[in-house]
Each structure stands twice: as C-alpha cells, then as structure tokens.
Design an enzyme around this catalytic site. Sequence first.
Site, PDB file in Angstrom:
ATOM      1  CG  ASN A 224     -77.622 -73.686  23.563  1.00 36.55           C
ATOM      2  OD1 ASN A 224     -76.717 -74.108  22.866  1.00 36.55           O
ATOM      3  ND2 ASN A 224     -77.657 -72.441  24.001  1.00 36.55           N
ATOM      4  CE  LYS A 225     -74.919 -72.778  19.626  1.00 33.16           C
ATOM      5  NZ  LYS A 225     -74.800 -72.545  21.074  1.00 33.16           N
ATOM      6  CB  ILE A 226     -80.068 -77.246  15.574  1.00 37.06           C
ATOM      7  CG1 ILE A 226     -81.315 -77.848  14.917  1.00 37.06           C
ATOM      8  CG2 ILE A 226     -78.844 -77.350  14.681  1.00 37.06           C
ATOM      9  CD1 ILE A 226     -81.828 -77.030  13.754  1.00 37.06           C
TER      10      ILE A 226
END
Length: 410
Positions: A224-226
């Site tokens: 879910n991280k950038i």
Amino acid sequence: MALRLTPTSGAPGEASPSAALGNILPFRRSGAEADPPRRIHLSPPQLAGGEMQALEETLRSRWLAPAGPIPRAFEAAFAEASGFGEVLATSSGTAALHLGYRILGVTPGDEVWAPSLTFVATVSPAAQMGARITFLDVEPGSWTLDPDLLRDALAQAAREGRLPRVVVPVDLYGQCADLDAIVSACDRWGVPVLSDSAESLGAQGRGRAAGKGARLACFSFNGNKIITAGGGGALVSDDPRLITSARHFSMQAKESSPHYQHETLGYSYGFSSVLAAVGLVQLRALESRVAARRAVFARYVAGLADLPGISFMPEPAWGRSSRWLSVMLIDADRFGADREVVRGALEAVRIESRPVWKPLHLQPAFRGSRMIGGNVSIGLFERGLCLPSGAMEPGEQARVIEVIRRLARA
C-alpha cells in the site's frame, strides 16, 4: 421502461448501508442489467512499467535469495532516493524497526517513547523485546510527535532517573515529524532517535528527506506504500557502523568462518533479489508518485473544503508532505454526519476508506502503558477519515467527492 431505484449495495460479505442513509446514497438500477461500480481501494499497488522485465532478468540470473548484486543495487538506489549514506534492505519495515531497536541497545525493562497516533508496528518489536512503552500526544499543526511535550517529559524523566532508551517519532501519512526540534530535545539527555518513516518516503521536513537527522530511520515497501516491492523495508543511517551491525544481525549473526559460527543470535531479515528487482523499477517513479498523490489531495480540497465541518490534515510551513494518504476531519455537528456514517456511505458504494489510526494507548494490547497527553490524538481518531489516495481515474475521485457532498447538511 419504469425504473425502480434502490440503494447501491456492497459486494458480498461487505457492510450494507444503514437504512437511515437510503435517501442520500447514490442510486442505481436494480437487477442484473446494472453492474456494480468498480471498487476504489484506499492505496492499491501501482506498477511503474518495467517490473515484468526486471523479474524475468532476475529469474534468469538465478539470484533469488537475499544475496548477490540486485539487493545491493537496490540499496544504492535507495540511498540516493532517501538521502542517507548507508542502507540495509530488509524483509519488512517492521524487521527494520526491530533491528533498529536491537542495535540501539533496547533490553527488557527499558523505556521506549513514541507517539500514540501510529500503526502498531512502530512499537510492537520493542514491546516484544520486553521494553516498557510510553506514549506521547501529537501536535495539532502536523499530527506528529509534539516536540514541546517531549522536551518537558524528558526533563521530568531525567529528574526521576528514568530516561528512555530511544525515542521514536513517526512520519504520519506522508508528513514528516519536526526532527530538528525532536533531536535537539533528545540530544540534551543523550537519547537516540529512531525515526519511523515507513509512511513518508518522498516527503521533506525543513528541506531534508524524511527521517534525515535521526540516528536511524526505517521505511516500508509494503503493497500500500507510495513505492512498493510487494513487501520489504529498509533501515538507514549516516553512521556506517550502525548499518554494519544491523546487517550482521539480519543474516542470523553468522560470523566470518568456513563453518557456521554464532557468537550471538540474529534474524533472517534479508531482502530477496525478486523484491529488490521490483523495488529498483519502482524507485524511478518516486517523484512522479509524490506529485500524483499531492494532486489527489488538492482535488479533495477543491471538491470538499467548502462544506461546513470539513477540514484536512495540515501541512506545516516547514514540511512538504508526500500525501501518501489524503486525510479529512469531520465535525459531525456542522457537517450533519459523523466519521462512521461517511465511511459507511462510501463502503456502500464500494469505496474503501479508513479511520485515522486508533491511538495505541487505547488499544487493549497496551493496557496499562503510560500516556502523556492524548486529547489531540483521540480527537483526530474520532473525526479523521483516510480517503482513497492511490491512482484513480478522475471520474473515480469524483465518485468519492459526490458521495461525501450528498451527506452534507443542506
């Protein structure tokens, strides 16, 4: 043909909208002729292009384990992206935090201080190591660890002879903590700072990259991280001795010997070549991802800020958030619906949103832990909602905005 209008329902197994919301939710035709709208996720993985080729080349090279040239190439690229001189890629961000606690000397009975408004992984490794956790409140201007509260608490702890082993500020939702003030307060008493920057790669604080200024900092490459590798994390520092020590522990603390020799115990925390190959491609997109997330946030502000009772996570003048997640505050009395009503309405039309982190001092797992302050964190949890912030078509973000606007008090 006559139409019968019915409230949109969620996917099987998902929460249904409250009957009280039936007159304000978007409607659709009933029956098989109407396909449900595509689900909008909070922060789904996003490909940069080139990942498949990188994976093919990695598989052909036969370097799959946490060894060889690919993880080291990723570490070099991440050093450039993060601004730190030394990088150890790990199997997860939580593993990086665990190693940070280990090399900073946390032992059973030591105190570890951290903000209450964060994800459990910030302090769970320390708690599992037998440390006592003290939580502190955040400041309303940044939602990150309150430096003034920390400064006063450290002075009191020094008088009582119970200084913490380590202080762990958190860069929240893409926003850097005020590390200059935090490190200054800790340096007075010789307390090291371990920055949990898992959510904030690409952000800046006082003109420096996230985590810069701390003794150690940790990042995450969860899905879910950038920037994602499908998993993994990194422990970084400008002190090569710390990363050398962490690397030793991350490889089961094996000594240099033709046989397996262990003077102490370590962990299997290596970063595989497969994940490193994906991460290398992803890192090239960091600046464009930050720009895109900030644009998503700006569209939410443009589409919702005129509504009574709606405000957004502030950005202090000294920082530049990556806006990993766009976070909204809802004053229920002014807006006409509370945070949970808004979340339920979004879920009813297949739009994922999440409450702001529940403060850890309110979690049963930390019952009995000391809390310093707390009103700011509790208020943010009660009113805060994280909105979909990943790659969305303009029409999809318009769907999110429309649902929220329909709920506003006329």
